[in-house]
Design a protein around this motif. Structure first.
Motif, PDB file in Angstrom:
ATOM      1  N   SER A 183      -9.508 -14.013  -2.943  1.00 40.24           N
ATOM      2  CA  SER A 183      -8.126 -13.249  -3.108  1.00 40.24           C
ATOM      3  C   SER A 183      -8.163 -12.609  -4.316  1.00 40.24           C
ATOM      4  CB  SER A 183      -7.063 -14.403  -3.590  1.00 40.24           C
ATOM      5  OG  SER A 183      -6.994 -15.517  -2.319  1.00 40.24           O
ATOM      6  N   PRO A 184      -8.992 -11.233  -4.317  1.00 36.78           N
ATOM      7  CA  PRO A 184      -8.834 -10.384  -5.330  1.00 36.78           C
ATOM      8  C   PRO A 184      -7.632  -9.985  -5.619  1.00 36.78           C
ATOM      9  CG  PRO A 184      -9.988  -9.415  -3.349  1.00 36.78           C
ATOM     10  CD  PRO A 184      -9.724 -10.704  -3.033  1.00 36.78           C
ATOM     11  N   ALA A 185      -7.435  -9.203  -6.729  1.00 38.12           N
ATOM     12  CA  ALA A 185      -5.977  -8.565  -6.903  1.00 38.12           C
ATOM     13  C   ALA A 185      -5.746  -7.760  -5.894  1.00 38.12           C
ATOM     14  CB  ALA A 185      -6.110  -7.912  -8.335  1.00 38.12           C
ATOM     15  N   PRO A 215      -6.630  -0.667   1.731  1.00 35.52           N
ATOM     16  CA  PRO A 215      -7.131  -1.430   2.756  1.00 35.52           C
ATOM     17  C   PRO A 215      -7.095  -2.826   2.182  1.00 35.52           C
ATOM     18  CG  PRO A 215      -8.492   0.282   2.248  1.00 35.52           C
ATOM     19  CD  PRO A 215      -7.512   0.244   1.295  1.00 35.52           C
ATOM     20  N   ASN A 216      -6.839  -3.795   3.290  1.00 32.83           N
ATOM     21  CA  ASN A 216      -6.868  -5.368   2.903  1.00 32.83           C
ATOM     22  C   ASN A 216      -7.446  -6.079   4.210  1.00 32.83           C
ATOM     23  OD1 ASN A 216      -5.749  -7.378   1.155  1.00 32.83           O
ATOM     24  ND2 ASN A 216      -5.131  -8.176   3.197  1.00 32.83           N
ATOM     25  N   ALA A 217      -8.496  -7.010   3.939  1.00 36.24           N
ATOM     26  CA  ALA A 217      -8.932  -7.743   4.817  1.00 36.24           C
ATOM     27  C   ALA A 217      -8.620  -9.380   4.551  1.00 36.24           C
ATOM     28  CB  ALA A 217     -10.556  -7.613   4.947  1.00 36.24           C
ATOM     29  N   GLY A 263      -4.803  -4.399  -4.047  1.00 37.23           N
ATOM     30  CA  GLY A 263      -5.387  -2.804  -4.354  1.00 37.23           C
ATOM     31  C   GLY A 263      -6.851  -3.064  -4.515  1.00 37.23           C
ATOM     32  N   VAL A 264      -7.631  -4.337  -4.615  1.00 40.04           N
ATOM     33  CA  VAL A 264      -9.153  -4.429  -4.344  1.00 40.04           C
ATOM     34  C   VAL A 264      -9.336  -4.688  -2.934  1.00 40.04           C
ATOM     35  CG1 VAL A 264     -11.216  -5.771  -5.233  1.00 40.04           C
ATOM     36  CG2 VAL A 264      -9.126  -5.389  -6.855  1.00 40.04           C
ATOM     37  N   ASP A 265     -10.194  -3.765  -2.444  1.00 39.28           N
ATOM     38  CA  ASP A 265     -10.302  -3.961  -0.914  1.00 39.28           C
ATOM     39  C   ASP A 265     -11.508  -5.167  -0.852  1.00 39.28           C
ATOM     40  OD1 ASP A 265     -11.137  -3.740   1.829  1.00 39.28           O
ATOM     41  OD2 ASP A 265     -11.519  -1.733   1.613  1.00 39.28           O
ATOM     42  N   GLU A 266     -11.068  -6.036  -0.040  1.00 39.11           N
ATOM     43  CA  GLU A 266     -12.265  -6.896   0.305  1.00 39.11           C
ATOM     44  C   GLU A 266     -13.453  -6.532   0.629  1.00 39.11           C
ATOM     45  OE1 GLU A 266      -9.197  -7.287   0.933  1.00 39.11           O
ATOM     46  OE2 GLU A 266      -8.421  -9.119   0.057  1.00 39.11           O
ATOM     47  N   LEU A 267     -13.473  -5.269   1.324  1.00 39.70           N
ATOM     48  CA  LEU A 267     -14.797  -4.886   1.742  1.00 39.70           C
ATOM     49  C   LEU A 267     -15.677  -4.243   0.836  1.00 39.70           C
ATOM     50  CD1 LEU A 267     -13.748  -3.151   5.013  1.00 39.70           C
ATOM     51  CD2 LEU A 267     -15.315  -4.958   4.779  1.00 39.70           C
TER      52      LEU A 267
HETATM   53 MN   LIG Z   1      -6.604  -8.795  -0.287  1.00 38.44          MN
END
Ligand SMILES: [Mn+2]
Length: 437
Positions: free
Chosen positions: A201-203, A138-140, A205-209
């Motif tokens: 802007s996390p790496a 997932p990505n937001a 694979g890190v879901d912002e949620l």
């Molecule tokens: Mn992202």
């Protein structure tokens, strides 16, 4: 706290401005919100739409403080903690964002604002897109969305970031993994912790949620197309980012100047769900809330790098520097080299940073006059100034060197405005630097 409880809190705190007369989403609402920049504004009666509109929710640090129950100057530590320890959000079978399922898809019923006369059209500006990348999950992310007609939007996808990468993999392969496009859910009217998390802007694979959940409870529900979204969203547009391209823009960007027209993908909307009496959210491009959402997430990353080389107390990415190019770093100076080390580390924490000022713990980094006072009384240019020539820099700086297909380049400058270590006895002794209150 969802957006509605934020509105009530902002109201009881005396921050909210309510506009009851009918207002036009074509230019008028953006003009009013711009004149009231820095305050949340609730428009109760919008021409051509049944929905209310909130603008300015993110236009001051205090409002994030309110939503996250944290003093405004301590938000950086909440962000740092959330980045360090993301939490999986709980998933529910149903939630408020699916209370109403529209019988037909009609984007014309949603009060998209036209902000400036020369804009490409009516835009959604506080829209967060949720997608699944087949490899990283997932990505937001925020995307401005140009309304094309009742069912279609054009999205600006910044190249090589999460949503663009997922879209290229799924919709553009030859043959594409899905000819229908990349499934997407677009949410408008989100709790402030989700807006903050989507700005980070996390790496990959890190879901912002998971960052949103670490900031404040963020229950999720699943859309008909399988995408998970915050249950408290006011609106959810379910659809697909297709392989069709249309001209997108012009649109005013962070620096307050026009971004140009590019071919960008069409999003086809298949289903709209929303809360009862949904509140649409607008975000003024280039103004305070756009700047804060861009700049605040850079503060914990600068803090982390500076803290590796000196004792860092706090960081402010200042609105005067377009909330992107300038920072003030506050340190507890313990060795003669701490100021210079902090300058170098700040650039590692935020690659687009152009000018940085390092100050002592007694300087209010949120007050530009106080920062200038530190430069006036503690800084000597022949001793405390460092200039770095020809550095990789931000594409947003009009004065930088811009070359097609290459990273922009610019000079960078650091000012060490901390009290000088080897202060001789006499007029320049440490006591002379102390401010008399
Ligand atoms: Mn992202």
């Amino acid at each position: 706290m969802d957006l509605r409880s934020f509105i009530s809190q902002a109201d009881s705190g005396g921050y909210l401005i309510t506009v009851d007369r009918e207002v036009d989403p074509y230019l008028e609402m953006a003009r009013l919100a711009a004149e009231l920049d820095g305050r949340p504004v609730l428009f109760n009666c919008v021409r051509g739409s049944a929905y209310r509109v909130l603008a300015g929710a993110c236009s001051d640090r205090r409002y994030f403080g309110l939503a996250l129950d944290t003093p405004a100057d301590r938000l950086i530590f909440r962000l740092a903690d959330a980045l360090a320890e993301p939490q999986p959000p709980p998933l529910f079978d149903e939630g408020p964002c699916q209370e109403v399922i529209d019988r037909s898809v009609d984007l014309a019923s949603i009060p998209f604002l036209t902000h400036w006369p020369h804009d490409g059209g009516a835009y959604a500006s506080a829209a967060v897109a949720f997608v699944n990348d087949p490899d990283t999950g997932p990505n937001a992310s925020f995307h401005r969305l140009l309304r094309l007609d009742e069912r279609r939007l054009a999205a600006r996808l910044v190249e090589r970031r999460g949503a663009d990468t997922a879209w290229r993999k799924v919709a553009l392969g030859d043959p594409p993994r899905s000819a229908a496009g990349l499934p997407v859910a677009i949410c408008i009217g989100l709790p402030l912790q989700v807006l903050l998390a989507a700005s980070m802007s996390p790496a990959p694979g890190v879901d912002e949620l998971t960052i949103a959940q670490a900031l404040a409870p963020t229950p999720l529900v699943t859309c008909a197309n399988g995408i998970r979204v915050p249950a408290q969203a006011e609106f959810v547009f379910e659809g697909r980012i297709t392989r069709e391209l249309v001209p997108e823009g012009p649109f005013v960007d962070l620096t307050g100047t026009y971004d140009f027209v590019r071919p960008q993908p069409v999003i086809e909307i298949d289903r709209i769900t929303h809360r009862q009496d949904a509140v649409y959210q607008a975000l003024l491009p280039g103004r305070l809330e756009h700047r804060l959402l861009m700049g605040m997430p850079r503060e914990p990353t600068i803090y982390a790098e500076v803290n590796k080389v000196a004792r860092c107390l706090n960081v402010h990415v200042t609105p005067g520097g377009a909330s992107w190019l300038h920072a003030v770093v506050q340190i507890d100076k313990r060795t003669p080299e701490d100021g210079l080390r902090a300058i170098e580390a700040a650039y590692r924490g935020h690659g687009s940073l152009k000018h940085v000022v390092v100050v002592d713990g007694d300087v209010n980094i949120f007050d530009p006059n106080d920062v200038e006072w530190a430069i006036a009384t503690r800084f000597q240019a022949d001793r405390d100034l460092v200039v770095f020539e020809d550095q990789p820099s931000s594409s947003l700086d009009p004065s930088a060197k811009h070359m097609a297909g290459q990273k922009s380049r610019s000079a960078k400058m650091g000012l060490d405005a901390t009290i000088h270590w080897d202060t001789p006895a006499g007029p320049g002794e440490p006591e002379a630097y102390r401010r008399i209150w």
